[in-house]
Design a protein around this motif. Structure first.
Motif, mmCIF file in Angstrom:
data_model
loop_
_atom_site.group_PDB
_atom_site.id
_atom_site.type_symbol
_atom_site.label_atom_id
_atom_site.label_comp_id
_atom_site.label_asym_id
_atom_site.label_seq_id
_atom_site.Cartn_x
_atom_site.Cartn_y
_atom_site.Cartn_z
ATOM 1 N N LEU A 107 0.819 -1.216 0.000
ATOM 2 C CA LEU A 107 0.000 0.000 0.000
ATOM 3 C C LEU A 107 0.847 1.259 0.000
ATOM 4 C CD1 LEU A 107 -2.769 -1.012 2.563
ATOM 5 C CD2 LEU A 107 -2.938 -0.981 0.051
ATOM 6 N N LEU A 108 1.899 1.238 0.763
ATOM 7 C CA LEU A 108 2.800 2.384 0.844
ATOM 8 C C LEU A 108 3.477 2.635 -0.502
ATOM 9 C CD1 LEU A 108 3.893 4.497 2.759
ATOM 10 C CD2 LEU A 108 5.523 2.813 3.592
ATOM 11 N N GLY A 109 3.936 1.561 -1.134
ATOM 12 C CA GLY A 109 4.577 1.689 -2.444
ATOM 13 C C GLY A 109 3.648 2.317 -3.470
ATOM 14 N N TRP A 110 2.402 1.839 -3.529
ATOM 15 C CA TRP A 110 1.450 2.403 -4.478
ATOM 16 C C TRP A 110 1.093 3.841 -4.140
ATOM 17 C CZ3 TRP A 110 0.768 1.158 -9.180
ATOM 18 C CH2 TRP A 110 0.967 -0.158 -9.602
ATOM 19 N N GLY A 111 0.899 4.130 -2.873
ATOM 20 C CA GLY A 111 0.590 5.504 -2.486
ATOM 21 C C GLY A 111 1.691 6.476 -2.886
ATOM 22 N N LYS A 112 2.923 6.074 -2.646
ATOM 23 C CA LYS A 112 4.049 6.938 -3.023
ATOM 24 C C LYS A 112 4.172 7.067 -4.537
ATOM 25 C CE LYS A 112 6.648 6.546 1.236
ATOM 26 N NZ LYS A 112 6.751 7.957 1.602
ATOM 27 N N LEU A 113 3.836 5.996 -5.267
ATOM 28 C CA LEU A 113 3.851 6.084 -6.726
ATOM 29 C C LEU A 113 2.832 7.091 -7.226
ATOM 30 C CD1 LEU A 113 4.225 2.623 -8.507
ATOM 31 C CD2 LEU A 113 5.641 4.660 -8.749
ATOM 32 N N VAL A 114 1.637 7.085 -6.657
ATOM 33 C CA VAL A 114 0.597 8.043 -7.056
ATOM 34 C C VAL A 114 1.122 9.472 -6.889
ATOM 35 C CG1 VAL A 114 -1.634 9.014 -6.333
ATOM 36 C CG2 VAL A 114 -1.401 6.547 -6.665
ATOM 37 N N LEU A 115 1.737 9.751 -5.755
ATOM 38 C CA LEU A 115 2.277 11.097 -5.513
ATOM 39 C C LEU A 115 3.409 11.415 -6.490
ATOM 40 C CD1 LEU A 115 2.255 10.966 -1.618
ATOM 41 C CD2 LEU A 115 0.743 12.344 -3.082
ATOM 42 N N TYR A 116 4.269 10.447 -6.756
ATOM 43 C CA TYR A 116 5.368 10.618 -7.708
ATOM 44 C C TYR A 116 4.833 10.917 -9.104
ATOM 45 C CZ TYR A 116 9.180 9.323 -10.839
ATOM 46 O OH TYR A 116 10.119 9.311 -11.823
ATOM 47 N N PRO A 175 3.816 1.568 -14.932
ATOM 48 C CA PRO A 175 3.460 2.023 -13.598
ATOM 49 C C PRO A 175 4.666 2.522 -12.802
ATOM 50 C CG PRO A 175 3.545 -0.354 -13.613
ATOM 51 C CD PRO A 175 3.782 0.103 -15.030
ATOM 52 N N ALA A 176 5.864 2.028 -13.115
ATOM 53 C CA ALA A 176 7.076 2.474 -12.417
ATOM 54 C C ALA A 176 8.272 2.193 -13.319
ATOM 55 C CB ALA A 176 7.238 1.744 -11.080
ATOM 56 N N ASP A 177 9.354 2.896 -13.086
ATOM 57 C CA ASP A 177 10.556 2.671 -13.889
ATOM 58 C C ASP A 177 10.951 1.197 -13.859
ATOM 59 O OD1 ASP A 177 10.615 5.389 -14.369
ATOM 60 O OD2 ASP A 177 12.233 5.809 -12.954
ATOM 61 N N LEU A 183 2.832 -6.350 -12.382
ATOM 62 C CA LEU A 183 2.433 -5.769 -11.098
ATOM 63 C C LEU A 183 2.795 -6.660 -9.913
ATOM 64 C CD1 LEU A 183 -0.972 -4.101 -12.008
ATOM 65 C CD2 LEU A 183 1.329 -3.111 -11.994
ATOM 66 N N GLY A 184 2.814 -7.966 -10.109
ATOM 67 C CA GLY A 184 3.252 -8.872 -9.037
ATOM 68 C C GLY A 184 4.703 -8.623 -8.670
ATOM 69 N N GLN A 185 5.541 -8.450 -9.679
ATOM 70 C CA GLN A 185 6.954 -8.154 -9.428
ATOM 71 C C GLN A 185 7.120 -6.782 -8.779
ATOM 72 O OE1 GLN A 185 5.655 -9.412 -12.288
ATOM 73 N NE2 GLN A 185 7.152 -10.638 -13.389
ATOM 74 N N PHE A 229 8.160 -3.504 -3.767
ATOM 75 C CA PHE A 229 7.743 -2.694 -2.612
ATOM 76 C C PHE A 229 8.040 -3.440 -1.308
ATOM 77 C CE2 PHE A 229 4.128 -0.909 -5.437
ATOM 78 C CZ PHE A 229 4.946 0.076 -5.949
ATOM 79 N N GLN A 230 7.728 -4.721 -1.275
ATOM 80 C CA GLN A 230 7.969 -5.525 -0.070
ATOM 81 C C GLN A 230 9.453 -5.569 0.265
ATOM 82 O OE1 GLN A 230 6.045 -9.100 -1.381
ATOM 83 N NE2 GLN A 230 4.049 -8.106 -1.375
ATOM 84 N N HIS A 231 10.275 -5.692 -0.750
ATOM 85 C CA HIS A 231 11.728 -5.705 -0.534
ATOM 86 C C HIS A 231 12.211 -4.334 -0.035
ATOM 87 C CE1 HIS A 231 15.876 -6.960 -1.129
ATOM 88 N NE2 HIS A 231 16.082 -5.808 -1.729
ATOM 89 N N GLU A 232 11.677 -3.285 -0.641
ATOM 90 C CA GLU A 232 12.079 -1.918 -0.290
ATOM 91 C C GLU A 232 11.817 -1.599 1.185
ATOM 92 O OE1 GLU A 232 11.135 2.645 -1.827
ATOM 93 O OE2 GLU A 232 10.332 0.933 -2.934
#
Length: 171
Positions: free
Chosen positions: A57-66, A80-82, A89-91, A96-99
């Motif tokens: 959730l945090l990863g997606w939220g930060k992506l939206v802001l980015y 969706p991301a670089d 999307l699974g990867q 995000f989980q790794h981050e």
């Protein structure tokens, strides 16, 4: 009546309601259970933890802001991301989980709250035309892109967390 927000007020409400309900569930989970991998993951056949779910959730939220910040500055955005395509999307979830793998349960909750407030603040700064009356990414409006990546996944994660809580007799 559609559960998909169609305007600024409904979007704001969907995000704040989804976050508040999720947060009420999170605060009832003991920290020592939050790294147990028993929740259905975003990659078929995987199990993730409560903390991994928050990282998602945090990863997606930060992506939206980015995305918004970059496009507002006139820069091109790779969706969706670089390095990731929409069929990966699974990867991306695993990224995000790794981050956030070393973050505490409390830190994840706090940053998700901060990120959610930032998204609501962004919504408050825009008008309905900017959010819903013009394409923002391909055929999608900005409001729809925000909803796809905030309130919708929050609801989905909450369902999984409630199942986890029930399995651990947490109410």
């Amino acid at each position: 009546m559609s559960s998909v927000p169609q305007n600024k007020a409904a979007l704001r409400s969907a995000i704040t309601d989804a976050f508040e309900k999720l947060y009420r569930d999170l605060v009832t989970i003991p920290a020592d259970l939050t790294r147990i991998c028993e929740i259905e993951g975003n990659v078929k056949g995987t199990k993730i933890s409560v903390c991994d779910s928050l990282a998602y959730l945090l990863g997606w939220g930060k992506l939206v802001l980015y995305w918004y910040e970059e496009k507002a500055a006139g820069r091109d955005v790779e969706f969706p991301a670089d390095g990731y395509k929409w069929n990966q999307l699974g990867q991306l979830a695993q990224h995000f989980q790794h981050e956030y793998r070393d973050w505490s349960f409390i830190a994840l909750q706090q940053d998700l709250q901060i990120t959610t407030v930032s998204i609501v603040t962004l919504i408050d700064s825009l008008d309905n035309t900017e959010l819903y009356e013009q394409p923002w990414y391909e055929k999608w409006t900005l409001g729809r892109m925000i909803q796809f990546n905030t309130s919708s996944p929050m609801k989905n994660v909450r369902t999984k967390i409630r199942k986890f809580k029930k399995a651990h007799q947490l109410g």
